[in-house]
Design a protein around this motif. Structure first.
Motif, short mmCIF file in Angstrom:
data_model
loop_
_atom_site.label_atom_id
_atom_site.label_comp_id
_atom_site.label_asym_id
_atom_site.label_seq_id
_atom_site.Cartn_x
_atom_site.Cartn_y
_atom_site.Cartn_z
N ASN A 89 0.79 -1.25 0.00
CA ASN A 89 0.00 0.00 0.00
C ASN A 89 0.81 1.28 0.00
OD1 ASN A 89 -3.02 -0.66 0.28
ND2 ASN A 89 -2.08 -2.08 1.74
N TYR A 90 2.09 1.25 0.39
CA TYR A 90 2.80 2.53 0.61
C TYR A 90 3.06 3.29 -0.69
CZ TYR A 90 7.34 0.64 -0.93
OH TYR A 90 8.36 0.10 -1.68
N HIS A 91 3.08 2.56 -1.83
CA HIS A 91 3.53 3.20 -3.09
C HIS A 91 2.40 3.43 -4.08
CE1 HIS A 91 2.85 -0.73 -4.86
NE2 HIS A 91 3.45 -1.24 -3.81
N THR A 92 1.16 3.14 -3.70
CA THR A 92 0.07 3.14 -4.69
C THR A 92 -0.51 4.53 -4.97
OG1 THR A 92 -1.59 2.83 -2.96
CG2 THR A 92 -0.65 0.82 -3.93
N GLY A 93 -0.20 5.50 -4.10
CA GLY A 93 -0.78 6.84 -4.30
C GLY A 93 -2.23 6.92 -3.86
N ARG A 94 -2.73 5.87 -3.22
CA ARG A 94 -4.15 5.86 -2.79
C ARG A 94 -4.30 6.36 -1.35
NH1 ARG A 94 -4.62 1.82 -6.94
NH2 ARG A 94 -3.61 -0.05 -6.12
N LEU A 95 -3.19 6.36 -0.59
CA LEU A 95 -3.28 6.63 0.84
C LEU A 95 -2.51 7.89 1.23
CD1 LEU A 95 -2.68 2.99 2.18
CD2 LEU A 95 -4.86 4.16 1.89
N ALA A 96 -3.08 8.59 2.21
CA ALA A 96 -2.38 9.75 2.77
C ALA A 96 -1.44 9.31 3.90
CB ALA A 96 -3.41 10.74 3.33
N VAL A 97 -1.86 8.24 4.60
CA VAL A 97 -1.08 7.78 5.75
C VAL A 97 -1.64 6.41 6.18
CG1 VAL A 97 -2.63 8.90 7.42
CG2 VAL A 97 -0.22 8.47 8.06
N PRO A 134 6.24 7.32 2.04
CA PRO A 134 7.58 7.86 1.72
C PRO A 134 7.46 9.06 0.77
CG PRO A 134 7.58 5.45 1.58
CD PRO A 134 6.15 5.87 1.77
N PRO A 135 8.29 10.08 0.98
CA PRO A 135 8.14 11.35 0.23
C PRO A 135 8.23 11.19 -1.28
CG PRO A 135 10.17 11.34 1.53
CD PRO A 135 9.38 10.13 1.94
N GLU A 136 8.86 10.12 -1.75
CA GLU A 136 8.99 9.96 -3.21
C GLU A 136 7.70 9.46 -3.86
OE1 GLU A 136 10.70 8.46 -0.88
OE2 GLU A 136 11.31 6.39 -1.39
N TYR A 137 6.71 9.16 -3.02
CA TYR A 137 5.45 8.66 -3.59
C TYR A 137 4.31 9.65 -3.36
CZ TYR A 137 7.96 4.25 -3.95
OH TYR A 137 8.88 3.30 -4.26
N ARG A 138 3.34 9.67 -4.32
CA ARG A 138 2.16 10.52 -4.18
C ARG A 138 1.34 10.07 -2.97
NH1 ARG A 138 -1.70 9.58 -7.24
NH2 ARG A 138 -0.92 7.68 -8.23
N THR A 139 0.62 11.03 -2.37
CA THR A 139 -0.33 10.63 -1.33
C THR A 139 -1.74 10.68 -1.93
OG1 THR A 139 -0.49 12.93 -0.61
CG2 THR A 139 1.06 11.51 0.59
N GLY A 140 -2.64 9.94 -1.31
CA GLY A 140 -4.03 9.86 -1.81
C GLY A 140 -5.02 10.33 -0.76
N LYS A 141 -6.29 10.03 -1.01
CA LYS A 141 -7.33 10.61 -0.14
C LYS A 141 -7.79 9.69 0.98
CE LYS A 141 -11.16 9.43 -3.30
NZ LYS A 141 -12.28 9.98 -4.10
N TYR A 142 -7.24 8.49 1.07
CA TYR A 142 -7.71 7.55 2.09
C TYR A 142 -6.65 7.31 3.18
CZ TYR A 142 -11.63 6.69 -1.00
OH TYR A 142 -12.74 6.86 -1.78
#
Ligand code: P6P
Length: 342
Positions: free
Chosen positions: A87-95, A108-116
């Motif tokens: 899950n950490y790299h999918t861009g689907r999660l904020a945390v 990790p900062p190199e990956y996009r964050t998402g809304k969930y």
């Protein structure tokens, strides 16, 4: 050639079911569907280890202890890493946050964050692993509160009322995935021969007629008068009702799942056995809130003995809570006894 008279069983995979669920959320963009798919995949990976723990040299304990002070089982660590890695790299999660870690798990900062936001207990009941007793993974999904960028602690400290999805996997005689998005509770059983979760328990409703109660009676000397009076009531000792059968295996997922399907109540009250845990043993964010959302969607109720679990605003990640969960009538009866005697 099928002539239409065959008595065939409709086969629904979890992917198909999640897509159909998504269609009932017009605003859905498919991200939640993909997140649920990733959690189901994590369940398959974890199941592949739990079902042969005895053979894979994966039994037993690491040298570590976790934030709960519990010796971390090797499978615990494997399940925790599996959920994080998927899950950490999918861009689907904020945390994320895990019952195994003291603090939030940032993306990790190199990956996009998402809304969930994804919270999980990677392998609840792990102390039972070596005895081949069913264990489980519990997960909770919220929408982030923070605007964008790295997710925050506040994104994780949300009341159960805000849950978007709650679910669990139980690794037992079969592996099941049970979840709700607020449109009923649905159970899927893993067919290992094809590696698919297939719909086996659509629209689960917990029985109005309770069959069991689940509690560790070994702790009775540490319970309040109200909890003991309630327990006497369940045992038929005060002649108000027939005795209920006691079933307690010491693994929350096994005890909860049985009561969900058969009707009954599980309770782990506040107890004075461990002064460091005045609010009992179970965790609000990783256990009580997601299971309370599930049971409410199945027609039951989850309480801390005074209020609906879903209304509790968490103040810390590893906050504990007493838990009474299952058949609504019995949980409300517990609240009455605690109000009357405590
Ligand atoms: P006790 C397992 O350690 C767990 O967290 C839950 O899965 C289970 O319901 C509970 O603790 C059992 O606790 O004190 O009865 O052994």
């Amino acid at each position: 050639m099928l002539d239409g008279n065959e008595d065939y069983i409709q086969i629904t995979t979890i992917e198909r079911h999640i897509l159909e669920e998504q269609s009932s959320h017009p605003e859905a963009t498919g991200v939640l569907t993909s997140l649920l798919y990733d959690i189901a995949l994590a369940g398959k990976v974890i199941a592949s280890k739990t079902t042969r723990a005895g053979l894979a040299e994966i039994l037993g304990r690491t040298e570590e202890t976790n934030v709960q002070g519990e010796v971390v089982q090797k499978l615990d660590r494997f399940a925790d890493l599996t959920l994080y890695r998927l899950n950490y790299h999918t861009g689907r999660l904020a945390v994320m946050a895990s019952e195994e870690h003291a603090d939030i798990l940032p993306i990790p900062p190199e990956y996009r964050t998402g809304k969930y936001v994804l919270l999980f207990d990677p392998l609840d009941g792990s102390s039972n692993i070596d005895f081949n007793i069913p264990v489980g993974t519990i997960f909770a999904v919220y929408r982030r509160i923070s605007e964008d960028g790295p997710g925050t602690l506040e994104d994780c400290l949300q009341p159960g009322r805000n849950l978007v999805v709650a679910g669990y996997l139980i690794y037992g005689s079969s592996t099941m995935f049970v979840y709700t998005t607020g449109h009923g509770v649905h159970g899927f059983t893993l067919d290992p021969s094809v590696g698919e979760f297939l719909l086996s328990h659509p629209h689960i409703r917990t029985s109005e007629e309770p069959a069991y109660f689940s509690a560790n009676l070994g702790n009775r000397t540490c319970w309040s008068e109200g909890v003991n009076k309630f327990t006497d009531y369940l045992l038929g000792l005060d002649s108000q009702r027939e005795a209920l059968n006691l079933r307690y295996i010491g693994s929350l997922m096994a005890d909860f799942h049985r009561n969900l399907l058969s009707g009954g109540i599980f309770y782990y009250p506040a107890d004075r056995k461990d002064p460091t845990k005045p609010r009992g043993k179970l965790r609000l964010l990783y256990e009580a809130s997601p299971l309370a959302f599930i049971i409410e969607q199945a027609g039951g109720y989850g309480s801390d003995g005074e209020q609906n679990i879903l209304d509790i605003h968490p103040e810390s990640l590893h906050q504990r809570t007493p838990l009474f969960i299952g058949n609504r009538e019995l949980v409300e009866k517990a609240e009455d006894f605690l109000k009357r005697y405590d």
